[in-house]
Scaffold this motif. Structure first.
Motif, PDB file in Angstrom:
ATOM      1  N   VAL A 120     -46.633 -28.840  43.844  1.00  0.00           N
ATOM      2  CA  VAL A 120     -45.367 -28.671  43.125  1.00  0.00           C
ATOM      3  C   VAL A 120     -45.585 -27.998  41.777  1.00  0.00           C
ATOM      4  O   VAL A 120     -44.709 -27.267  41.301  1.00  0.00           O
ATOM      5  N   ILE A 121     -46.749 -28.212  41.171  1.00  0.00           N
ATOM      6  CA  ILE A 121     -47.068 -27.481  39.941  1.00  0.00           C
ATOM      7  C   ILE A 121     -47.127 -25.990  40.237  1.00  0.00           C
ATOM      8  O   ILE A 121     -46.591 -25.155  39.498  1.00  0.00           O
ATOM      9  N   LYS A 122     -47.774 -25.633  41.345  1.00  0.00           N
ATOM     10  CA  LYS A 122     -47.858 -24.226  41.737  1.00  0.00           C
ATOM     11  C   LYS A 122     -46.481 -23.660  42.057  1.00  0.00           C
ATOM     12  O   LYS A 122     -46.238 -22.463  41.915  1.00  0.00           O
ATOM     13  N   SER A 123     -45.559 -24.521  42.499  1.00  0.00           N
ATOM     14  CA  SER A 123     -44.205 -24.064  42.844  1.00  0.00           C
ATOM     15  C   SER A 123     -43.283 -23.992  41.636  1.00  0.00           C
ATOM     16  O   SER A 123     -42.129 -23.612  41.772  1.00  0.00           O
ATOM     17  N   GLY A 124     -43.788 -24.363  40.458  1.00  0.00           N
ATOM     18  CA  GLY A 124     -43.003 -24.178  39.246  1.00  0.00           C
ATOM     19  C   GLY A 124     -42.615 -25.437  38.510  1.00  0.00           C
ATOM     20  O   GLY A 124     -41.914 -25.367  37.497  1.00  0.00           O
ATOM     21  N   ALA A 125     -43.055 -26.620  38.975  1.00  0.00           N
ATOM     22  CA  ALA A 125     -42.768 -27.844  38.223  1.00  0.00           C
ATOM     23  C   ALA A 125     -43.511 -27.807  36.883  1.00  0.00           C
ATOM     24  O   ALA A 125     -44.625 -27.298  36.796  1.00  0.00           O
ATOM     25  N   TYR A 126     -42.881 -28.349  35.853  1.00  0.00           N
ATOM     26  CA  TYR A 126     -43.514 -28.374  34.524  1.00  0.00           C
ATOM     27  C   TYR A 126     -44.705 -29.331  34.524  1.00  0.00           C
ATOM     28  O   TYR A 126     -45.752 -29.049  33.957  1.00  0.00           O
ATOM     29  N   ASP A 127     -44.526 -30.487  35.193  1.00  0.00           N
ATOM     30  CA  ASP A 127     -45.582 -31.492  35.263  1.00  0.00           C
ATOM     31  C   ASP A 127     -45.207 -32.489  36.348  1.00  0.00           C
ATOM     32  O   ASP A 127     -44.135 -32.397  36.950  1.00  0.00           O
ATOM     33  N   TYR A 128     -46.084 -33.447  36.611  1.00  0.00           N
ATOM     34  CA  TYR A 128     -45.774 -34.496  37.563  1.00  0.00           C
ATOM     35  C   TYR A 128     -46.050 -35.857  36.926  1.00  0.00           C
ATOM     36  O   TYR A 128     -46.839 -35.979  35.994  1.00  0.00           O
ATOM     37  N   ILE A 129     -45.347 -36.880  37.427  1.00  0.00           N
ATOM     38  CA  ILE A 129     -45.511 -38.251  36.936  1.00  0.00           C
ATOM     39  C   ILE A 129     -45.926 -39.097  38.129  1.00  0.00           C
ATOM     40  O   ILE A 129     -45.296 -39.049  39.177  1.00  0.00           O
ATOM     41  N   THR A 130     -46.989 -39.879  37.971  1.00  0.00           N
ATOM     42  CA  THR A 130     -47.469 -40.670  39.097  1.00  0.00           C
ATOM     43  C   THR A 130     -46.943 -42.102  39.043  1.00  0.00           C
ATOM     44  O   THR A 130     -46.722 -42.662  37.970  1.00  0.00           O
ATOM     45  N   LYS A 131     -46.736 -42.658  40.239  1.00  0.00           N
ATOM     46  CA  LYS A 131     -46.348 -44.057  40.348  1.00  0.00           C
ATOM     47  C   LYS A 131     -47.605 -44.923  40.354  1.00  0.00           C
ATOM     48  O   LYS A 131     -48.647 -44.489  40.845  1.00  0.00           O
ATOM     49  N   PRO A 132     -47.522 -46.170  39.851  1.00  0.00           N
ATOM     50  CA  PRO A 132     -46.353 -46.783  39.216  1.00  0.00           C
ATOM     51  C   PRO A 132     -46.053 -46.139  37.864  1.00  0.00           C
ATOM     52  O   PRO A 132     -46.979 -45.770  37.139  1.00  0.00           O
ATOM     53  N   LEU A 133     -44.769 -46.007  37.541  1.00  0.00           N
ATOM     54  CA  LEU A 133     -44.375 -45.316  36.322  1.00  0.00           C
ATOM     55  C   LEU A 133     -44.752 -46.132  35.094  1.00  0.00           C
ATOM     56  O   LEU A 133     -44.567 -47.345  35.050  1.00  0.00           O
ATOM     57  N   VAL A 134     -45.293 -45.437  34.094  1.00  0.00           N
ATOM     58  CA  VAL A 134     -45.653 -46.061  32.822  1.00  0.00           C
ATOM     59  C   VAL A 134     -44.703 -45.495  31.759  1.00  0.00           C
ATOM     60  O   VAL A 134     -44.700 -44.288  31.511  1.00  0.00           O
ATOM     61  N   PRO A 135     -43.880 -46.349  31.121  1.00  0.00           N
ATOM     62  CA  PRO A 135     -42.870 -45.840  30.169  1.00  0.00           C
ATOM     63  C   PRO A 135     -43.439 -44.916  29.104  1.00  0.00           C
ATOM     64  O   PRO A 135     -42.875 -43.853  28.826  1.00  0.00           O
ATOM     65  N   ASP A 136     -44.562 -45.314  28.479  1.00  0.00           N
ATOM     66  CA  ASP A 136     -45.132 -44.479  27.415  1.00  0.00           C
ATOM     67  C   ASP A 136     -45.568 -43.118  27.929  1.00  0.00           C
ATOM     68  O   ASP A 136     -45.495 -42.109  27.215  1.00  0.00           O
ATOM     69  N   GLU A 137     -46.035 -43.066  29.190  1.00  0.00           N
ATOM     70  CA  GLU A 137     -46.445 -41.788  29.780  1.00  0.00           C
ATOM     71  C   GLU A 137     -45.241 -40.860  29.921  1.00  0.00           C
ATOM     72  O   GLU A 137     -45.323 -39.662  29.619  1.00  0.00           O
ATOM     73  N   ILE A 138     -44.115 -41.410  30.368  1.00  0.00           N
ATOM     74  CA  ILE A 138     -42.896 -40.605  30.514  1.00  0.00           C
ATOM     75  C   ILE A 138     -42.470 -40.057  29.159  1.00  0.00           C
ATOM     76  O   ILE A 138     -42.155 -38.864  29.024  1.00  0.00           O
ATOM     77  N   LEU A 139     -42.479 -40.912  28.150  1.00  0.00           N
ATOM     78  CA  LEU A 139     -42.064 -40.473  26.809  1.00  0.00           C
ATOM     79  C   LEU A 139     -43.018 -39.416  26.257  1.00  0.00           C
ATOM     80  O   LEU A 139     -42.592 -38.482  25.571  1.00  0.00           O
TER      81      LEU A 139
END
Length: 474
Positions: free
Chosen positions: A93-112
């Motif tokens: 998905v990065i190669k397809s143009g996504a800015y970045d990816y977020i892995t589960k389980p989601l970590v709030p500080d990582e998202i921010l």
């Protein structure tokens, strides 16, 4: 002004949690519970600056949603949520143009942190069209040369070609650092004091590619409200780096060939020819010679680019560099997060050196950023490392003590029929435990017995590993 975010996830609870969390942190949030609804809402509302989309939706895959959103707005910023075991999907998905990816389980500080990086890298919506395709570049000194034999050969070749005006093709998997090498070649060249401009051709639509490359004049097509510089014009005198160049359409390749041959270009819709003094470096994860033989890339353009080529090694091919890169990424992360982490436990570094790193340097950086967020002590330990890495080799199973196995067997009883898909959360734990006991803790056989793949089983075990530890201690 608040950034506006669209969340696309078929898990209603996840949508609600993300919406509340992001709203509390100053974002304006809307959501959609299917891929189709998300695409329609993005199209109708039209002013979302960021899209956060789960990869596994009920009606579509995240990659399909990403591609549709990019058709509507090529400059859109899309983050894809994946399971950690889906790292190869994340790379795609990065190669397809996504800015970045977020892995589960989601970590709030990582998202921010990711959203914070977007806020720093990407200006407000009214300036985004020009800025989003000109990707933020690393500052001088913000990357590290490896010391392995492979890394030294890589930089030796970069130094050889730097002081020429040869066009260069960089080959390498996603995440191997092709843009860093392109910038290194520029910085060692006679053009070092001139612009270095990067363009990701993988995110360009056929309709807008000409405008992004060559610019346009006001009124040349619908939506061309003002004159605009293209990337050739911005890089004039310096170096233009075209990433994923094999994604350009055949018609744009013809225009590109003409510009390179004549060293002159016109803006789309314009009549004025402009002289061009530029060095071109291109990158591809596909062999362009194979591409022209298949008819997807022009042979004459390939030969124009192929004055010199460099193949970047995978991270797994330069394992001697992994501790060096890990320390480098950790130092950058603790500076960003203002943490006082001093390093890694020895067994963590051993895990890093032995892991395959399908996402290469990008994956290593993301793993360390995530681990730093989860670390409260002085050193990063294995509890902060994703389970996929801890699991190590695909054929390797963890070793349990005889006492642990005895306790597990007593907890599992003598049940022999296991059906994971029809169980509740409590029964799911029992089912996994039963399966592991029945096959003497061989994960591959347990996964087959449970009718799930091995990586899914890894994630399930990680979810319940606290229960397993508790059982073992009773």
């Amino acid at each position: 002004m608040k950034k506006k975010i669209l969340i696309i996830d078929d898990d209603i609870d996840m949508c609600m949690l993300l919406t509340r969390f992001l709203t509390r942190n100053g974002y304006e949030v809307d959501d959609a519970n299917s891929g189709a609804k998300g695409i329609e809402k993005f199209k109708q509302v039209g002013d979302f600056e960021i899209v956060i989309c789960d990869y596994r939706l009920g009606d579509k895959e995240g990659k399909e949603v990403l591609e549709e959103i990019k058709k509507i707005d090529p400059n859109s910023i899309v983050l894809i949520i994946t399971g950690y075991s889906d790292i190869k999907t994340a790379v795609e998905v990065i190669k397809s143009g996504a800015y970045d990816y977020i892995t589960k389980p989601l970590v709030p500080d990582e998202i921010l942190n990711i959203l914070g990086n977007i806020n720093k890298d990407i200006p407000a919506k009214n300036n985004k069209a020009q800025a989003a395709t000109k990707r933020p570049l690393a500052d001088d000194g913000s990357f590290l040369r490896g010391e392995s034999k492979q890394s030294k050969e890589l930089y030796r070749q970069a130094e050889i070609v730097a002081n020429t005006d040869y066009s260069v093709i960089l080959y390498g998997e996603s995440g191997t650092g092709k843009e860093v090498i392109a910038k290194t070649i520029h910085n060692m060249s006679n053009r070092r004091n001139k612009p270095f401009v990067a363009l990701d051709c993988g995110t360009l639509s056929k309709e807008l590619a000409g405008s992004e490359l060559f610019g346009h004049v006001k009124g040349s097509f619908t939506g061309a409200a003002t004159d605009k510089e293209g990337h050739f014009e911005m890089a004039n005198g310096g170096t233009l780096f075209l990433d994923e160049v094999g994604n350009l359409s055949y018609s744009i390749q013809a225009s590109l060939l003409r510009v390179i041959q004549e060293r002159r270009f016109k803006r789309v819709g314009g009549n004025k020819e402009m002289p061009l003094d530029i060095r071109i470096i291109v990158a591809s994860n596909e062999n362009l010679q194979d591409a022209y033989k298949k008819g997807t890339f022009r042979e004459d353009l390939y030969h124009r680019f192929n004055e010199f080529s460099i193949t970047l090694p995978r991270l797994s091919q330069r394992r001697d560099d992994i501790p060096l890169f890990a320390e480098f990424f950790l130092q950058k992360t603790i500076t960003e997060l203002n943490r006082s982490i001093t390093g890694f436990d020895d067994d963590v570094m051993e895990l890093f050196v032995n892991y395959s790193w399908p996402g290469n340097l990008r994956e290593l950086r993301n793993v360390i950023r995530r681990a730093a967020l989860l670390t409260s002590g002085e050193k990063i330990n294995r509890q902060a490392v994703p389970f996929e890495i801890v699991a190590g080799n695909e054929n390797e199973d963890p070793v349990y003590s005889e006492e642990q196995i005895k306790i597990f067997k007593e907890a599992a009883g003598n049940k022999k029929e296991v059906n994971l898909k029809s169980t509740t959360a409590k029964a799911e734990y029992d089912a996994i435990l039963n399966a592991l006991v029945l096959v003497n803790f061989n994960k591959s056989k347990a996964a087959e017995l449970l009718n799930i793949d091995r990586k899914t089983l890894y994630n399930k075990i990680r979810t319940y590993e606290g229960n397993l530890a508790a059982s073992a201690s009773e």
